[in-house]
Write a protein that holds these residues in place. Structure first.
Motif, PDB file in Angstrom:
ATOM      1  N   ALA A  85       0.732  -1.399  -0.113  1.00  0.00           N
ATOM      2  CA  ALA A  85       0.209  -0.301   0.088  1.00  0.00           C
ATOM      3  C   ALA A  85       0.765   0.950   0.038  1.00  0.00           C
ATOM      4  CB  ALA A  85      -1.125  -0.003   1.173  1.00  0.00           C
ATOM      5  N   MET A  86       2.023   0.843   0.801  1.00  0.00           N
ATOM      6  CA  MET A  86       2.893   2.452   0.651  1.00  0.00           C
ATOM      7  C   MET A  86       3.651   2.455  -0.341  1.00  0.00           C
ATOM      8  SD  MET A  86       4.368   1.820   5.617  1.00  0.00           S
ATOM      9  CE  MET A  86       5.811   2.236   4.034  1.00  0.00           C
ATOM     10  N   SER A  87       4.144   1.504  -1.379  1.00  0.00           N
ATOM     11  CA  SER A  87       4.490   1.564  -2.749  1.00  0.00           C
ATOM     12  C   SER A  87       4.042   1.974  -3.300  1.00  0.00           C
ATOM     13  CB  SER A  87       5.461   0.462  -2.684  1.00  0.00           C
ATOM     14  OG  SER A  87       4.336  -0.439  -3.236  1.00  0.00           O
ATOM     15  N   ALA A  88       2.306   2.061  -3.409  1.00  0.00           N
ATOM     16  CA  ALA A  88       1.648   2.369  -4.597  1.00  0.00           C
ATOM     17  C   ALA A  88       1.244   3.604  -4.189  1.00  0.00           C
ATOM     18  CB  ALA A  88       0.089   1.147  -4.222  1.00  0.00           C
ATOM     19  N   GLY A  89       1.467   3.862  -3.214  1.00  0.00           N
ATOM     20  CA  GLY A  89       0.368   5.265  -2.933  1.00  0.00           C
ATOM     21  C   GLY A  89      -0.866   5.653  -2.907  1.00  0.00           C
ATOM     22  N   GLU A  90      -1.391   4.556  -3.030  1.00  0.00           N
ATOM     23  CA  GLU A  90      -2.683   4.184  -2.470  1.00  0.00           C
ATOM     24  C   GLU A  90      -3.449   3.977  -1.460  1.00  0.00           C
ATOM     25  OE1 GLU A  90      -4.187   2.152  -6.469  1.00  0.00           O
ATOM     26  OE2 GLU A  90      -3.483   3.996  -7.044  1.00  0.00           O
ATOM     27  N   LYS A  91      -4.593   3.604  -1.507  1.00  0.00           N
ATOM     28  CA  LYS A  91      -5.170   2.832  -0.178  1.00  0.00           C
ATOM     29  C   LYS A  91      -6.046   1.911  -1.176  1.00  0.00           C
ATOM     30  CE  LYS A  91      -9.656   2.296   3.097  1.00  0.00           C
ATOM     31  NZ  LYS A  91     -10.784   2.909   2.822  1.00  0.00           N
ATOM     32  N   ASN A  92      -5.304   0.363  -0.863  1.00  0.00           N
ATOM     33  CA  ASN A  92      -5.143  -0.648  -1.750  1.00  0.00           C
ATOM     34  C   ASN A  92      -6.005  -1.496  -0.200  1.00  0.00           C
ATOM     35  OD1 ASN A  92      -4.513  -3.555  -1.592  1.00  0.00           O
ATOM     36  ND2 ASN A  92      -2.211  -3.276  -2.730  1.00  0.00           N
TER      37      ASN A  92
END
Length: 119
Positions: A85-92
């Motif tokens: 989630a942190m690497s995607a930069g969005e709510k997963n």
């Protein structure tokens, strides 16, 4: 390097053992979350994992040992989901399951059970 027949056989055995261990952990987690640590039995976990109860004890010596393995698995899943989630930069959406209050409750129950055994 070519693998020997014995090496391939051993690799297949270890793969099957790993798959069985994963099946046991998934079954135990589901039952612990549904019933709680104290109400869950090794017999019903074995049945849900499609292994015999004596065979379950070949993997985990006690319910406490199995619960600790489940706790470690859940911790790793939490870490992996948060990292994703942190690497995607969005709510997963996959992170939603880690916020299931039953997971936190189970982890606390297991920790308290371990602390009581030390006393």
């Amino acid at each position: 390097m070519l693998k020997t027949r014995e090496t391939r056989v051993e690799e297949r055995k270890e793969e099957k053992r790993s798959e069985k261990r994963d099946r046991i952990l998934r079954a135990a987690e589901a039952i612990f979350l549904d019933k709680g640590f104290h109400a869950a039995s090794m017999n019903e976990i074995a049945e849900a994992a499609n292994v015999s109860t004596p065979h379950l004890y070949n993997f985990y010596a006690s319910k406490a040992a199995l619960a600790l393995a489940v706790q470690l698995k859940m911790g790793q899943e939490t870490f992996d989901a948060l990292k994703t989630a942190m690497s995607a930069g969005e709510k997963n959406p996959s992170c939603q399951s880690i916020f299931d209050s039953r997971r936190s409750s189970l982890m606390l129950t297991i920790a308290q059970s371990r602390d009581k055994r030390k006393d």
